[in-house]
Design an enzyme around this catalytic site. Structure first.
Site, PDB file in Angstrom:
ATOM      1  N   GLU A  37      -5.373   7.105   0.837  1.00 48.31           N
ATOM      2  CA  GLU A  37      -4.513   8.282   0.624  1.00 48.31           C
ATOM      3  C   GLU A  37      -3.422   8.398   1.688  1.00 48.31           C
ATOM      4  OE1 GLU A  37      -4.496  10.051  -2.043  1.00 48.31           O
ATOM      5  OE2 GLU A  37      -6.262   9.046  -2.858  1.00 48.31           O
TER       6      GLU A  37
ATOM      7  N   GLN B  53     -25.972  15.401  26.115  1.00 43.74           N
ATOM      8  CA  GLN B  53     -26.248  15.365  24.675  1.00 43.74           C
ATOM      9  C   GLN B  53     -25.587  16.563  23.977  1.00 43.74           C
ATOM     10  OE1 GLN B  53     -27.720  12.822  23.429  1.00 43.74           O
ATOM     11  NE2 GLN B  53     -28.969  13.312  21.643  1.00 43.74           N
ATOM     12  N   GLN B  54     -25.675  17.714  24.583  1.00 47.60           N
ATOM     13  CA  GLN B  54     -25.056  18.917  24.007  1.00 47.60           C
ATOM     14  C   GLN B  54     -23.535  18.736  23.937  1.00 47.60           C
ATOM     15  OE1 GLN B  54     -26.431  22.134  26.489  1.00 47.60           O
ATOM     16  NE2 GLN B  54     -28.593  21.739  26.026  1.00 47.60           N
TER      17      GLN B  54
ATOM     18  N   LYS C  32       9.857  15.878  -8.384  1.00 45.29           N
ATOM     19  CA  LYS C  32       8.688  15.948  -7.513  1.00 45.29           C
ATOM     20  C   LYS C  32       7.361  16.048  -8.250  1.00 45.29           C
ATOM     21  CE  LYS C  32      10.627  17.026  -3.146  1.00 45.29           C
ATOM     22  NZ  LYS C  32      10.495  17.736  -1.874  1.00 45.29           N
TER      23      LYS C  32
ATOM     24  N   ARG D 104      -5.485  15.396  -0.613  1.00 41.53           N
ATOM     25  CA  ARG D 104      -5.518  15.527   0.846  1.00 41.53           C
ATOM     26  C   ARG D 104      -6.062  16.883   1.279  1.00 41.53           C
ATOM     27  NH1 ARG D 104       0.363  12.881   1.586  1.00 41.53           N
ATOM     28  NH2 ARG D 104      -0.207  10.792   0.869  1.00 41.53           N
TER      29      ARG D 104
ATOM     30  N   GLY E 137       0.815  -1.201   0.000  1.00 40.39           N
ATOM     31  CA  GLY E 137       0.000   0.000   0.000  1.00 40.39           C
ATOM     32  C   GLY E 137       0.848   1.250   0.000  1.00 40.39           C
TER      33      GLY E 137
ATOM     34  N   GLY F  14       3.985  15.033  -9.874  1.00 41.02           N
ATOM     35  CA  GLY F  14       3.051  13.979  -9.492  1.00 41.02           C
ATOM     36  C   GLY F  14       2.720  14.057  -8.012  1.00 41.02           C
TER      37      GLY F  14
END
Lengths: 655, 655
Positions: B425, B331-332, B276, B286, B148, B278
């Protein structure tokens, strides 16, 4: 295919016997052994295998697959397990049916237990045997579309008609529809229904009724009944959670469950002997949750740790081969504190179930004094454990990178199932505030000079802080947690009291202090978890097992104290915090060689795990490819969507 | 049906014009207006409506539904939007196709842009028009099953055969299979493929190649190509992410994309002018992520806040009617800081895109000095924003109680899509460590007396701490964050340096400091987010809008500082922390009357939201029932699984 050598090496570096550790995890050598035997026996019965991976199935297919297996199971039940042992049954269900739910789940866990707890002897005579033989399938319908945690607001009515001696069930509004009960949608033909008992226009509040929903021959819903499935959910899609509405639906008087409260044929209401009945089943379910959630977390970690020992990416010193991702400190920091928590939750589950069993004995002897303590404790425990489990599972999934996101990892299914626990059996915020009430009462006792009457779990609230010597081991970290929990409980209580004393109503003051109060509850609960972890490790005999658990405990106490750092500013110097931080990093390295063995010890079979990434043999990539090729979209090379829509669009463009 | 009065009342209590706020959120009155117009126009075209709810569909059905709409879209494209405006196109896609992916997603966002950036003029002549007219459908295949983030390790090869002037593509191992590219599985017939360029046994590293995958007539895969879908995922199940393998698959020399590097027909390799190239497309993607994630978070909050104003549970002072759950402080506290973050992320997105556009101009003028800064910044931003978005969405879902867990809320789909951003990414931990490298270099500059050369975003690392006067407003909170980020960055850098100086290898020292380094990166990034939020609010003209955004900013700065409390122990006294804590609770109350208007201002249509719980009109319960009744399991009262398995089981028991 043989085992991936990366995993073989990991297993060789383990310093203890995983069977011995399994005996610790599952409470006894005997049960750990039984688990292995049951798993082995199941693996030899082909009908128990998933027809194809569950993640490829639609909801209809998942439910059908579960029903198929349940029918098979009923043939093997007695030969596979000791049916009187609840744990063996649970293990069998987990192996064969998995975690996505099934149409008998509520029948076993809620319907039958409720009949036992709430039906009178005559009523049990009539229904219990039928239920146990599965002549009927039942569920338990309480929650309504507009009403969850607040039982007082339930709207379904059961009005006694004195002339016919029947109850008339009605759903007066759309929000009163029963909503969520498992197996209610399509499978159950009977249900215990919680409805407001109304006699002569007086509302006696929610009571349980035994209600037939569907014809026993045709399985069609009976007239006056509206029933169906509530649609897809984040997970549990093998379960048919349902809705249920009544329109003047009549049931005989004898169908109100009358073990406790009663309605006589002339419409007189007879109160139960004491009010807290029924309470304990809630406590029991929540006690179990720590253990179940611990196992969910464990499952995700089995997958992530094994995969991290097989997955290689990037380089450390050796540039000739990529490094196992498990060797990165960031990866260890993501996974190892969660391993410690999984062990802690399971040990905590044991302890809480032990307390529950003790409570049952006490209550039978007329002593209900421990009830409030245990109720408060399990409320907090449920909240903290479910939240941290969800957090840990997601970190485990992300630690697997892209493939973690594939359903081949199956981790997101574990997440979906586990995180539901934050909401069911009492929404977490509400639960934390229930514990907070108990903590505030404890502080008030101290303020009123009654410190001596405090129960053992809250006695620390009255203590003074003491010097901390971190070199003295885990118990010193416990003192740090006591300091944090005590400080925050006092702070939150004093905030509440100050607001109330300023003239604010009790409710408003409570609400304005509520975030601070939930924080106190979390710290109190985490203190309890840490303390049971320490005690449990202390009681272990096998020295090798004990050694690695002490290492794991060191990960736990250092990680947890760093995690609550903001609450211990007044106690620990910045030097002490630095010391703890460094100790944590050292602990991560210490545990590293045992990481795979620690997750192996959960002895969760490949069948139960249902994860390509988490396979015991570590042969991930070949099997990922095999899995993908067999997925539904690959049945044909050219999809109908291409032929029907994309091709014409492309061809038109060429004109 | 008319609007739920609970929501009408909420809207009446808002103090500002939501159209004016939308203009701030979407950058201009003009675009906010265009969004509304496009939404309005779409709503009148019945073919754009979902055939039935996406959550009821199988993957095949989702993909088919997307293809159907894409074919329809191609007829309306020019009449609905200004096709030169990327934002209008994105809005159109979101409304019509939703967020679960579709077969043209990569064609638009990766295939065409890559052709523009990497194909030579002659190559563009040949392919770009065809792609833009959609005669061919393309994708972008880089990631491999075993590889990856580390591009160096990619295994696919493109070997130049000098005799035929062709490249021979091969997938030498199972881990070299291309894995994950969107639209690759079933839809694309062409792909840009990243493979190692090999000439005369020399490996020149990864280069892009234009590769035909399927016959343009039959859509069948070509000989030498193995292609298919990678199976179901946590979300994005409307996309056919795919796998791809090559076996001696030949393509002409001219199919290597040669805008930058070139291979001549005699097998000579010509390097690109600078390395650089690409790089900037990664930065762009991003940069966009902050904005996209902000909108995911916003969508979940629209659902949760509206529903919390309709859902009633429990009681405060008035015991006659249950209270809106939005009135609970807990909740707040769950929702409002996330509203602030959603706004902050969107504003931050604007600023980052502005920096990116500026960078493009600089680079065209030969000035590449800002590239490293922006690359580092967007790496950190991507990580922090995706993680906090996921956290916020899950809190929003849990704030909806049980119904949040139903797919009727659709929040878990938002979660699944948004949280993928933590992994794609560039995996978050890797990204944080990339930023950390930049931060460590900055510290080294300071250590070497070059503080003056620091860029504006890291200049604070060289500053001394100053007195904090919290009464002076948000900028003082910024100083607190500067202190925290500076302190942690120095601490982490010094840890790394100390380890290295002790004789450890660079890699090992880096690894052992990496958890501390990621913490520095997070703090640095959060400082940047807060600072852009403050600046953005400062620039707003409409006084009512500005007023409420200052309230929201107060929620933000107090919440964020409390959240990083452990890092500011040396700076703030415990009295100051108490002050901030109380200020946060006051801010929650201040923002309460504007809560619904703040989420209304995102102007996300019901069509786009796809949530029964989040409906603008607040008529949740009727529609929840309608939705459930129309779900697939309710097509028939008696499921085949009952007839086939459960009934026989029940009947057998009766014997």
């Amino acid at each position: 295919m043989s085992e991936n050598p990366d995993l073989t090496n990991e297993r060789a570096s383990g310093t203890f016997d995983t069977n011995a550790m399994a005996a610790v995890i599952y409470g006894s050598e005997k049960f750990a052994q039984r688990r292995r035997e049951i798993t082995e026996a199941i693996s030899k019965i082909p009908e128990f295998q998933d027809s194809h991976p569950l993640v490829f199935m639609s909801r209809e297919e998942k439910i059908s697959e579960a029903c198929r297996k349940l029918a098979v199971l009923s043939n093997y039940w007695n030969s596979l397990i000791d049916t009187s042992d609840e744990e063996e049954a649970l293990h069998l269900y987990r192996e064969v049916l998995g975690l996505e739910g099934h149409p008998l789940a509520l029948h076993e866990t809620m319907f039958i237990p409720s009949l036992i707890a709430q039906a009178s002897d005559e009523q049990q005579e009539k229904w219990l045997g039928r239920a146990q033989r599965r002549e009927i399938i039942g569920c338990y319908a309480q929650t309504e579309m507009g009403h969850g945690t607040n039982l007082r607001a339930l709207e379904t009515t059961a009005t006694f008609d004195i002339s016919t001696r029947e109850f008339i069930l009605n759903s007066p509004t759309i929000t009163s529809l029963k909503w969520w009960p498992g197996a209610l949608g399509k499978s159950a033909n009977w249900s215990i229904v919680i409805a407001n008992l109304i006699i002569k226009e007086h509302n006696y509040g929610p009571h349980p009724f035994m209600v037939q929903l569907r014809d026993e021959k045709s399985h069609e819903p009976l007239p006056g009944i509206t029933v169906g499935d509530i649609g897809p959910k984040m997970a549990f899609n093998g379960a048919d959670n349902g809705f249920l509405g009544f329109k003047n639906y009549r049931i005989p008087r004898e169908n109100m469950l009358m073990r406790h409260s009663k309605v006589t044929s002339d419409g007189s209401y007879i109160k139960p002997p004491h009010a807290k009945i029924g309470y304990s089943s809630m406590v029991k379910v929540r006690s179990r949750m720590a253990m179940d959630q611990g196992l969910f977390l464990a499952s995700a970690l089995v997958i992530a740790v094994r995969y991290s020992a097989v997955r290689r990416q990037g380089y450390l010193e050796d540039k000739s081969r990529e490094v196992k991702v498990l060797d990165y400190q960031t990866q260890q920091h993501r996974l190892f504190p969660s391993i410690a928590r999984a062990y802690a939750f399971i040990f905590c589950g044991f302890e809480t179930i032990r307390l529950y069993d003790q409570l049952l004995i006490d209550v039978q002897n007329g002593n209900t004094s421990g009830m409030a303590d245990l109720h408060a404790l399990t409320s907090g425990l449920k909240s903290v454990v479910t939240y941290q489990t969800g957090e840990g599972i997601e970190q485990a999934r992300m630690a697997c990178g892209g493939h973690g996101y594939s359903m081949a990892s199956y981790i997101s299914e574990y997440y979906g199932v586990a995180i539901a626990g934050c909401t069911y059996e009492g929404e977490n915020m509400v639960m934390l505030l229930q514990l907070a009430r108990y903590l505030v009462k404890s502080i008030e006792m101290i303020q009123n000079g009654k410190s001596r009457e405090l129960g053992p779990m809250v006695a620390y609230l009255a203590e003074k802080e003491s010097e901390i010597d971190l070199n003295l081991g885990p118990n010193e970290y416990l003192k740090v947690f006591e300091y944090a929990a005590r400080n925050q409980t006092w702070r939150a209580t004093e905030k509440f009291q100050k607001l109330r004393n300023s003239g604010m109503s009790n409710e408003k003051a409570w609400n304005q202090a509520s975030v601070e109060l939930t924080r106190a509850s979390r710290l109190h609960t985490r203190l309890y978890i840490m303390s049971t972890f320490i005690n449990h490790v202390g009681s272990i005999v096998d020295q090798k097992v004990k050694g690695v658990l002490i290492d794991l405990l060191n990960v736990h106490v250092t990680y947890e104290v760093m995690d609550i750092g903001i609450y211990v500013q007044g106690l620990l110097s910045s030097n002490q915090m630095d010391l703890i931080r460094n100790q944590l990093y050292v602990s991560l390295e210490t545990i590293r060689p045992n990481a795979v063995s620690l997750v192996d010890s959960f002895q969760i079979s490949d069948m139960q795990l249902r994860s390509v990434l988490g396979r015991r043999d570590g042969n991930v990539y070949e099997n990922l490819f095999k899995w993908a090729k067999s997925s539904p979209l690959n049945k044909t090379d050219v999809l109908p969507s291409v032929t029907q829509y994309l091709k014409p669009m492309m061809d038109k463009s060429k004109l």
